[in-house]
Design a protein around this motif. Sequence first.
Motif, PDB file in Angstrom:
ATOM      1  N   ASP A  17      45.631  31.787  41.135  1.00  0.00           N
ATOM      2  CA  ASP A  17      44.266  31.333  41.397  1.00  0.00           C
ATOM      3  C   ASP A  17      44.083  30.901  42.847  1.00  0.00           C
ATOM      4  OD1 ASP A  17      43.402  31.854  38.819  1.00  0.00           O
ATOM      5  OD2 ASP A  17      43.722  29.792  38.122  1.00  0.00           O
ATOM      6  N   GLU A  18      45.078  30.228  43.389  1.00  0.00           N
ATOM      7  CA  GLU A  18      45.003  29.773  44.778  1.00  0.00           C
ATOM      8  C   GLU A  18      44.914  30.946  45.756  1.00  0.00           C
ATOM      9  OE1 GLU A  18      48.250  27.848  47.583  1.00  0.00           O
ATOM     10  OE2 GLU A  18      47.525  26.417  46.071  1.00  0.00           O
ATOM     11  N   ILE A  19      45.748  31.953  45.560  1.00  0.00           N
ATOM     12  CA  ILE A  19      45.718  33.136  46.434  1.00  0.00           C
ATOM     13  C   ILE A  19      44.387  33.863  46.297  1.00  0.00           C
ATOM     14  CG2 ILE A  19      46.732  35.423  46.842  1.00  0.00           C
ATOM     15  CD1 ILE A  19      49.464  34.127  46.069  1.00  0.00           C
ATOM     16  N   TYR A  20      43.898  34.006  45.055  1.00  0.00           N
ATOM     17  CA  TYR A  20      42.612  34.683  44.854  1.00  0.00           C
ATOM     18  C   TYR A  20      41.506  33.955  45.607  1.00  0.00           C
ATOM     19  CZ  TYR A  20      38.499  36.743  42.766  1.00  0.00           C
ATOM     20  OH  TYR A  20      37.291  37.377  42.591  1.00  0.00           O
ATOM     21  N   GLU A  21      41.419  32.644  45.432  1.00  0.00           N
ATOM     22  CA  GLU A  21      40.343  31.879  46.055  1.00  0.00           C
ATOM     23  C   GLU A  21      40.449  31.833  47.577  1.00  0.00           C
ATOM     24  OE1 GLU A  21      37.605  30.783  44.681  1.00  0.00           O
ATOM     25  OE2 GLU A  21      38.244  31.407  42.688  1.00  0.00           O
ATOM     26  N   SER A  22      41.666  31.689  48.103  1.00  0.00           N
ATOM     27  CA  SER A  22      41.813  31.491  49.546  1.00  0.00           C
ATOM     28  C   SER A  22      41.930  32.784  50.353  1.00  0.00           C
ATOM     29  CB  SER A  22      43.026  30.603  49.834  1.00  0.00           C
ATOM     30  OG  SER A  22      44.225  31.256  49.459  1.00  0.00           O
ATOM     31  N   GLN A  23      42.424  33.877  49.741  1.00  0.00           N
ATOM     32  CA  GLN A  23      42.693  35.079  50.524  1.00  0.00           C
ATOM     33  C   GLN A  23      41.984  36.334  50.032  1.00  0.00           C
ATOM     34  OE1 GLN A  23      46.960  35.684  50.875  1.00  0.00           O
ATOM     35  NE2 GLN A  23      47.299  33.478  50.759  1.00  0.00           N
ATOM     36  N   VAL A  24      41.813  36.465  48.728  1.00  0.00           N
ATOM     37  CA  VAL A  24      41.381  37.744  48.161  1.00  0.00           C
ATOM     38  C   VAL A  24      39.889  37.788  47.855  1.00  0.00           C
ATOM     39  CG1 VAL A  24      41.726  39.344  46.230  1.00  0.00           C
ATOM     40  CG2 VAL A  24      43.684  38.117  47.195  1.00  0.00           C
ATOM     41  N   ARG A  25      39.355  36.748  47.280  1.00  0.00           N
ATOM     42  CA  ARG A  25      37.973  36.744  46.787  1.00  0.00           C
ATOM     43  C   ARG A  25      36.967  37.234  47.816  1.00  0.00           C
ATOM     44  NH1 ARG A  25      35.357  31.799  43.507  1.00  0.00           N
ATOM     45  NH2 ARG A  25      33.634  32.983  42.656  1.00  0.00           N
ATOM     46  N   SER A  26      37.014  36.727  49.017  1.00  0.00           N
ATOM     47  CA  SER A  26      36.038  37.106  50.047  1.00  0.00           C
ATOM     48  C   SER A  26      36.137  38.580  50.419  1.00  0.00           C
ATOM     49  CB  SER A  26      36.219  36.244  51.296  1.00  0.00           C
ATOM     50  OG  SER A  26      37.506  36.455  51.847  1.00  0.00           O
ATOM     51  N   GLN A  27      37.281  39.201  50.204  1.00  0.00           N
ATOM     52  CA  GLN A  27      37.469  40.608  50.546  1.00  0.00           C
ATOM     53  C   GLN A  27      36.991  41.562  49.449  1.00  0.00           C
ATOM     54  OE1 GLN A  27      41.331  41.658  52.325  1.00  0.00           O
ATOM     55  NE2 GLN A  27      41.826  39.481  52.168  1.00  0.00           N
ATOM     56  N   VAL A  28      36.939  41.097  48.205  1.00  0.00           N
ATOM     57  CA  VAL A  28      36.696  42.027  47.099  1.00  0.00           C
ATOM     58  C   VAL A  28      35.418  41.765  46.304  1.00  0.00           C
ATOM     59  CG1 VAL A  28      39.160  42.462  46.811  1.00  0.00           C
ATOM     60  CG2 VAL A  28      38.057  40.712  45.401  1.00  0.00           C
ATOM     61  N   GLU A  29      34.897  40.564  46.331  1.00  0.00           N
ATOM     62  CA  GLU A  29      33.857  40.199  45.385  1.00  0.00           C
ATOM     63  C   GLU A  29      32.540  40.954  45.554  1.00  0.00           C
ATOM     64  OE1 GLU A  29      33.547  36.303  42.994  1.00  0.00           O
ATOM     65  OE2 GLU A  29      32.592  35.982  44.937  1.00  0.00           O
ATOM     66  N   ALA A  30      32.142  41.268  46.749  1.00  0.00           N
ATOM     67  CA  ALA A  30      30.830  41.856  46.977  1.00  0.00           C
ATOM     68  C   ALA A  30      30.597  43.193  46.264  1.00  0.00           C
ATOM     69  CB  ALA A  30      30.591  42.021  48.476  1.00  0.00           C
ATOM     70  N   ASP A  31      31.545  44.091  46.295  1.00  0.00           N
ATOM     71  CA  ASP A  31      31.320  45.448  45.794  1.00  0.00           C
ATOM     72  C   ASP A  31      32.101  45.817  44.541  1.00  0.00           C
ATOM     73  OD1 ASP A  31      29.631  45.950  47.988  1.00  0.00           O
ATOM     74  OD2 ASP A  31      31.343  46.488  49.233  1.00  0.00           O
ATOM     75  N   ASN A  32      32.780  44.858  43.914  1.00  0.00           N
ATOM     76  CA  ASN A  32      33.696  45.204  42.829  1.00  0.00           C
ATOM     77  C   ASN A  32      33.514  44.385  41.559  1.00  0.00           C
ATOM     78  OD1 ASN A  32      35.472  47.192  44.244  1.00  0.00           O
ATOM     79  ND2 ASN A  32      35.739  45.448  45.611  1.00  0.00           N
ATOM     80  N   HIS A  33      32.312  43.899  41.303  1.00  0.00           N
ATOM     81  CA  HIS A  33      32.078  43.056  40.122  1.00  0.00           C
ATOM     82  C   HIS A  33      32.565  43.753  38.847  1.00  0.00           C
ATOM     83  CE1 HIS A  33      30.245  39.774  37.942  1.00  0.00           C
ATOM     84  NE2 HIS A  33      29.847  40.673  37.055  1.00  0.00           N
ATOM     85  N   GLY A  34      33.361  43.020  38.057  1.00  0.00           N
ATOM     86  CA  GLY A  34      33.866  43.550  36.800  1.00  0.00           C
ATOM     87  C   GLY A  34      35.192  44.285  36.908  1.00  0.00           C
ATOM     88  N   LYS A  35      35.626  44.594  38.111  1.00  0.00           N
ATOM     89  CA  LYS A  35      36.912  45.273  38.284  1.00  0.00           C
ATOM     90  C   LYS A  35      38.056  44.263  38.230  1.00  0.00           C
ATOM     91  CE  LYS A  35      35.311  49.251  40.905  1.00  0.00           C
ATOM     92  NZ  LYS A  35      35.448  49.981  42.180  1.00  0.00           N
ATOM     93  N   ILE A  36      39.262  44.781  38.145  1.00  0.00           N
ATOM     94  CA  ILE A  36      40.472  43.974  38.056  1.00  0.00           C
ATOM     95  C   ILE A  36      41.140  43.856  39.419  1.00  0.00           C
ATOM     96  CG2 ILE A  36      42.835  43.942  37.103  1.00  0.00           C
ATOM     97  CD1 ILE A  36      40.713  43.329  35.002  1.00  0.00           C
ATOM     98  N   VAL A  37      41.629  42.669  39.734  1.00  0.00           N
ATOM     99  CA  VAL A  37      42.470  42.452  40.911  1.00  0.00           C
ATOM    100  C   VAL A  37      43.856  42.078  40.406  1.00  0.00           C
ATOM    101  CG1 VAL A  37      42.867  41.102  42.994  1.00  0.00           C
ATOM    102  CG2 VAL A  37      40.556  41.563  42.273  1.00  0.00           C
ATOM    103  N   ALA A  38      44.859  42.818  40.821  1.00  0.00           N
ATOM    104  CA  ALA A  38      46.258  42.491  40.537  1.00  0.00           C
ATOM    105  C   ALA A  38      46.837  41.916  41.823  1.00  0.00           C
ATOM    106  CB  ALA A  38      47.027  43.741  40.107  1.00  0.00           C
ATOM    107  N   ILE A  39      47.362  40.693  41.739  1.00  0.00           N
ATOM    108  CA  ILE A  39      47.855  39.979  42.919  1.00  0.00           C
ATOM    109  C   ILE A  39      49.333  39.660  42.748  1.00  0.00           C
ATOM    110  CG2 ILE A  39      47.628  37.882  44.315  1.00  0.00           C
ATOM    111  CD1 ILE A  39      44.762  37.609  43.138  1.00  0.00           C
ATOM    112  N   ASP A  40      50.125  39.965  43.772  1.00  0.00           N
ATOM    113  CA  ASP A  40      51.522  39.533  43.793  1.00  0.00           C
ATOM    114  C   ASP A  40      51.519  38.089  44.287  1.00  0.00           C
ATOM    115  OD1 ASP A  40      54.202  38.984  44.161  1.00  0.00           O
ATOM    116  OD2 ASP A  40      54.578  40.675  45.499  1.00  0.00           O
ATOM    117  N   ILE A  41      51.912  37.152  43.429  1.00  0.00           N
ATOM    118  CA  ILE A  41      51.815  35.734  43.792  1.00  0.00           C
ATOM    119  C   ILE A  41      52.871  35.305  44.809  1.00  0.00           C
ATOM    120  CG2 ILE A  41      50.724  35.124  41.610  1.00  0.00           C
ATOM    121  CD1 ILE A  41      53.457  33.827  40.824  1.00  0.00           C
ATOM    122  N   GLU A  42      53.779  36.179  45.170  1.00  0.00           N
ATOM    123  CA  GLU A  42      54.771  35.839  46.189  1.00  0.00           C
ATOM    124  C   GLU A  42      54.380  36.347  47.572  1.00  0.00           C
ATOM    125  OE1 GLU A  42      58.828  35.264  43.758  1.00  0.00           O
ATOM    126  OE2 GLU A  42      58.377  37.339  44.270  1.00  0.00           O
TER     127      GLU A  42
END
Length: 97
Positions: free
Chosen positions: A18-43
Amino acid sequence: MTVRQPRYSKEEFARRGDEIYESQVRSQVEADNHGKIVAIDIETGAFEVDASEIAACDRLEARHPEAQIWIIRIGSRYVRRFGGRMKRALFNQQFLA
């Protein structure tokens, strides 16, 4: 096929994902990908986006074979939902009105 073992507790796994999604990923993906899946390597913070959980995870694992993967659906608190939302809405209209 090698079976990977989790290296973190469930709580730590979720917190990191959740921390990585909120701090690094969300701003890059949220605009054009609603409903899609994000797979994140937590390391490493590496991620893949796809409509399919399997496709996103497969691409991420191809780049990072030892990935510890956290999955999030963009724009939702849940990756999956069980039950019928439509049935519940119809029930409420009929019996609560």
